[in-house]
Design a protein around this motif. Structure first.
Motif, short mmCIF file in Angstrom:
data_model
loop_
_atom_site.label_atom_id
_atom_site.label_comp_id
_atom_site.label_asym_id
_atom_site.label_seq_id
_atom_site.Cartn_x
_atom_site.Cartn_y
_atom_site.Cartn_z
N GLY A 1 -17.99 -17.05 -9.65
CA GLY A 1 -17.36 -16.64 -10.19
C GLY A 1 -17.49 -15.10 -9.17
O GLY A 1 -16.72 -14.21 -9.25
N SER A 2 -18.55 -15.16 -8.28
CA SER A 2 -18.62 -14.12 -7.29
C SER A 2 -17.51 -14.08 -6.31
O SER A 2 -16.90 -14.91 -5.86
CB SER A 2 -20.15 -14.16 -7.00
N TRP A 3 -17.32 -13.20 -5.92
CA TRP A 3 -16.31 -13.16 -4.95
C TRP A 3 -16.51 -12.08 -3.78
O TRP A 3 -17.34 -10.49 -4.64
CB TRP A 3 -15.25 -13.10 -6.18
N THR A 4 -15.30 -11.89 -2.72
CA THR A 4 -15.71 -11.13 -1.83
C THR A 4 -14.30 -10.74 -0.75
O THR A 4 -13.79 -11.77 -0.38
CB THR A 4 -16.69 -10.94 -0.41
N MET A 5 -13.39 -9.78 -0.91
CA MET A 5 -12.37 -8.92 -0.25
C MET A 5 -13.79 -9.12 1.10
O MET A 5 -13.67 -8.54 1.37
CB MET A 5 -11.91 -8.10 -0.71
N LEU A 6 -12.44 -9.33 2.56
CA LEU A 6 -13.12 -9.02 3.60
C LEU A 6 -11.97 -8.83 4.39
O LEU A 6 -10.48 -9.32 3.96
CB LEU A 6 -13.50 -10.88 4.72
N ILE A 7 -11.89 -8.05 5.10
CA ILE A 7 -10.79 -7.29 5.66
C ILE A 7 -10.98 -7.17 7.41
O ILE A 7 -12.18 -7.05 7.70
CB ILE A 7 -9.98 -5.85 5.54
N THR A 8 -10.31 -8.15 8.26
CA THR A 8 -10.79 -8.57 9.83
C THR A 8 -9.70 -7.84 10.57
O THR A 8 -8.09 -7.93 10.00
CB THR A 8 -10.11 -10.10 9.72
N ARG A 9 -10.20 -7.19 11.32
CA ARG A 9 -8.68 -6.44 12.21
C ARG A 9 -8.49 -7.15 13.86
O ARG A 9 -9.09 -8.14 13.93
CB ARG A 9 -9.83 -5.47 12.65
N TRP B 1 -14.53 -13.82 -11.23
CA TRP B 1 -13.26 -13.96 -10.54
C TRP B 1 -12.34 -15.17 -11.70
O TRP B 1 -13.16 -15.70 -12.23
CB TRP B 1 -13.24 -14.46 -9.28
N MET B 2 -11.46 -14.15 -12.19
CA MET B 2 -10.96 -15.64 -13.11
C MET B 2 -9.51 -16.15 -11.57
O MET B 2 -8.10 -15.04 -11.34
CB MET B 2 -9.99 -15.28 -14.41
N HIS B 3 -9.03 -17.10 -11.67
CA HIS B 3 -7.46 -17.25 -11.45
C HIS B 3 -6.38 -17.56 -12.21
O HIS B 3 -7.02 -17.43 -13.50
CB HIS B 3 -7.68 -18.88 -11.23
N ILE B 4 -5.02 -16.88 -12.17
CA ILE B 4 -4.39 -16.74 -13.20
C ILE B 4 -2.92 -17.04 -12.61
O ILE B 4 -2.72 -16.56 -11.32
CB ILE B 4 -4.03 -15.39 -13.91
N LYS B 5 -2.17 -18.18 -12.50
CA LYS B 5 -1.03 -18.53 -12.61
C LYS B 5 -0.25 -17.97 -12.32
O LYS B 5 0.05 -17.31 -13.31
CB LYS B 5 -1.10 -20.35 -13.25
N ALA B 6 0.75 -17.62 -11.46
CA ALA B 6 1.34 -16.53 -11.23
C ALA B 6 3.13 -17.53 -11.38
O ALA B 6 3.06 -18.35 -11.31
CB ALA B 6 1.51 -16.03 -10.02
N LYS B 7 3.36 -16.31 -12.12
CA LYS B 7 4.73 -17.23 -12.23
C LYS B 7 5.91 -16.38 -11.32
O LYS B 7 5.54 -15.23 -11.07
CB LYS B 7 5.95 -16.66 -13.52
N PRO B 8 6.78 -17.13 -10.66
CA PRO B 8 7.91 -16.61 -9.82
C PRO B 8 8.42 -15.37 -10.17
O PRO B 8 8.87 -15.84 -11.71
CB PRO B 8 8.54 -17.66 -9.40
N ALA B 9 8.93 -14.20 -9.30
CA ALA B 9 9.39 -13.14 -9.96
C ALA B 9 10.65 -13.57 -10.17
O ALA B 9 11.03 -14.46 -9.67
CB ALA B 9 9.29 -12.02 -8.97
N LYS B 10 11.69 -13.33 -11.25
CA LYS B 10 13.14 -13.15 -11.00
C LYS B 10 13.67 -12.34 -9.75
O LYS B 10 13.49 -11.57 -10.60
CB LYS B 10 13.64 -13.46 -12.68
#
Length: 111
Positions: free
Chosen positions: A75-83, A97-106
């Motif tokens: 559950g550890s997480w890191t955001m990485l930005i690459t130029r 970190w928890m995965h949440i299943k996204a619902k498509p936007a209407k």
């Protein structure tokens, strides 16, 4: 109305994550990641070797930069930005970190 509430909630969450990024570096995970930047290859190897984190998502952001999210099974997480020049810098880091299943936007219809 509900769409606006959801959109505002999402924007607030993004803003909170951005504001908390500085404090994330001061947490117990603030070891070598405080070095902040390095070659993409070296940074990814560090995340894999030290935290067992692998990439779970990515997208393009400002000025052709790439944002990647790495996560471990624990559950550890890191955001990485690459130029565009291949230099990667650490963004926010965290735990649970928890995965949440996204619902498509209407799609909006009509005027």
């Amino acid at each position: 109305m509900t769409d606006n509430i959801l959109r505002n909630t999402a924007l607030a969450a993004i803003a909170a994550t951005t504001l908390l990024s500085a404090t994330s570096f001061m947490s117990e995970d603030a070891d070598a990641r405080t070095a902040r930047c390095g070659s993409h290859k070296d940074v990814v190897a560090f995340l894999g070797n030290k935290y067992k984190e692998t990439r779970i998502g990515m997208g393009l952001i400002n000025a052709g930069q790439m944002m990647e999210l790495y996560m471990s099974e624990e559950g550890s997480w890191t955001m990485l930005i690459t130029r565009p020049d291949g230099v990667s810098c650490f963004g926010p880091v965290g735990k649970n970190w928890m995965h949440i299943k996204a619902k498509p936007a209407k799609a909006k219809t009509g005027a």
